[in-house]
Scaffold this motif. Structure first.
Motif, short mmCIF file in Angstrom:
data_model
loop_
_atom_site.label_atom_id
_atom_site.label_comp_id
_atom_site.label_asym_id
_atom_site.label_seq_id
_atom_site.Cartn_x
_atom_site.Cartn_y
_atom_site.Cartn_z
N ARG A 1 28.84 4.99 66.54
CA ARG A 1 29.39 6.14 65.83
C ARG A 1 30.85 6.40 66.18
NH1 ARG A 1 27.21 12.46 65.75
NH2 ARG A 1 29.04 13.27 64.66
N TYR A 2 31.24 6.11 67.43
CA TYR A 2 32.60 6.45 67.87
C TYR A 2 33.43 5.22 68.13
CZ TYR A 2 30.88 11.20 68.36
OH TYR A 2 30.35 12.43 68.10
N VAL B 1 25.50 8.61 59.55
CA VAL B 1 26.37 8.51 60.72
C VAL B 1 25.87 9.34 61.91
CG1 VAL B 1 28.70 8.92 61.62
CG2 VAL B 1 28.38 7.85 59.38
N ASP C 1 35.42 9.69 65.44
CA ASP C 1 34.24 9.36 64.66
C ASP C 1 34.58 8.24 63.68
OD1 ASP C 1 32.27 9.63 62.38
OD2 ASP C 1 31.54 11.30 63.60
N GLU D 1 25.81 6.27 69.96
CA GLU D 1 27.21 6.57 70.23
C GLU D 1 28.09 5.33 70.16
OE1 GLU D 1 29.74 8.72 73.77
OE2 GLU D 1 28.04 9.74 72.85
N LEU E 1 23.42 7.54 64.23
CA LEU E 1 23.79 6.28 64.85
C LEU E 1 23.94 6.46 66.36
CD1 LEU E 1 26.57 4.98 62.41
CD2 LEU E 1 24.20 4.18 62.58
#
Length: 292
Positions: free
Chosen positions: A272-273, A264, A26, A269, A267
């Motif tokens: 976010r990651y 967050v 994350d 993916e 958001l």
């Protein structure tokens, strides 16, 4: 080779869907890392090793990029995780010298190497309260079990790390009381007046823009770095190092965390990651759909 020997040679990373699987990929983990790194170098041997052998002052962006890549491989790298652990041990074989208390050290001494790894657990546990959500007791236990698995990837023997949470906290408190304190590297990592070169990664146009604006951008970025480094460090560790933290700063951190916890999760993916986590999550979903 027996299955136990194979596992010792190529220890498996934490499982998909686990606590670490969610936390370490994350983008909020980027805010947690400075606190863990600072707690690591508050150890006399680790601080001396980084001070004398690291390029974090001359190549901070490259050093940070390599560290982040390594950390992501431990969790999301699959078969590459164990090789990354071996690479790190090879890298540290020649790192030795005299620590900040005048004692001889080697980077791979079990006590030193284990401390570098151990710091991640209390920082994740503490910082999650602000940026994600407080972990339940069951999640804390799962996180610690998974952190031990990462330790095996790094070549840390079970005998050199507390094997349960109940054993970890006395070990941690003893380290804070007997070993941890201010070092020159800690001072550098929390300073707001030490020069840092502008980022040298990314598209050329962005690098040129950042270089031009760096005199304006760096001062507030340095203050923010100090704020999250000290704020997301567990209070007992902060006290052991001698880092000041006021009630006003605590209120500001809680407000910041409130915003982060709401922004967050919504958001997409791809934002976010981190890249390794995105690819691993996508591969895991494909494997589940395929019934593997």
């Amino acid at each position: 080779m027996s299955s136990s020997a194979a596992e010792a040679r190529n220890p498996a990373p934490p499982p998909p869907g686990g606590v670490l699987w969610s936390l370490s990929g994350d983008i909020r983990a980027l805010l947690m890392l400075p606190a863990a790194l600072t707690l690591q170098v508050a150890h006399p041997a680790v601080g001396a090793g980084v001070d004398e052998h690291s390029v974090f002052r001359t190549d901070p962006w490259g050093r940070g990029e390599r560290s982040l890549r390594s950390l992501q491989l431990w969790v999301y790298g699959g078969e590459a995780a164990a090789e990354e652990g071996r690479r790190l041990r090879r890298l540290h074989r020649t790192i030795q010298g005299t620590d900040t208390r005048g004692r001889r050290y080697h980077a791979l001494s079990p006590a030193n190497y284990a401390w570098v790894h151990a710091t991640g657990f209390p920082v994740y546990q503490h910082a999650a309260r602000y940026l994600v959500r407080p972990l339940t007791p069951a999640q804390e236990r799962a996180l610690y079990r998974e952190w031990l698995r990462v330790g095996r990837i790094l070549g840390i023997h079970d005998r050199d790390m507390p094997q349960t949470i109940e054993e970890f906290w006395p070990y941690y408190r003893r380290m804070l009381a007997e070993e941890i304190g201010p070092t020159a590297v800690v001072e550098d990592l929390v300073a707001t007046d030490r020069p840092v070169p502008p980022p040298d990664r990314g598209p050329l146009a962005l690098r040129l823009l950042l270089r031009a604006l760096w005199p304006l951008l760096f001062p507030p970025l340095a203050r923010f770095r100090r704020f999250v480094t000290i704020g997301l460090m567990p209070p007992e560790a902060r006290e052991a190092i001698g880092l000041e933290w006021t009630d006003g700063q605590e209120r500001a951190l809680r407000r910041f965390g409130w915003v982060v916890r709401r922004v967050v999760p919504v958001l997409p993916e791809r934002l976010r990651y981190l890249p390794y986590a995105r690819r691993a999550r996508a591969a895991h979903r494909r494997a589940v759909r395929a019934g593997r």
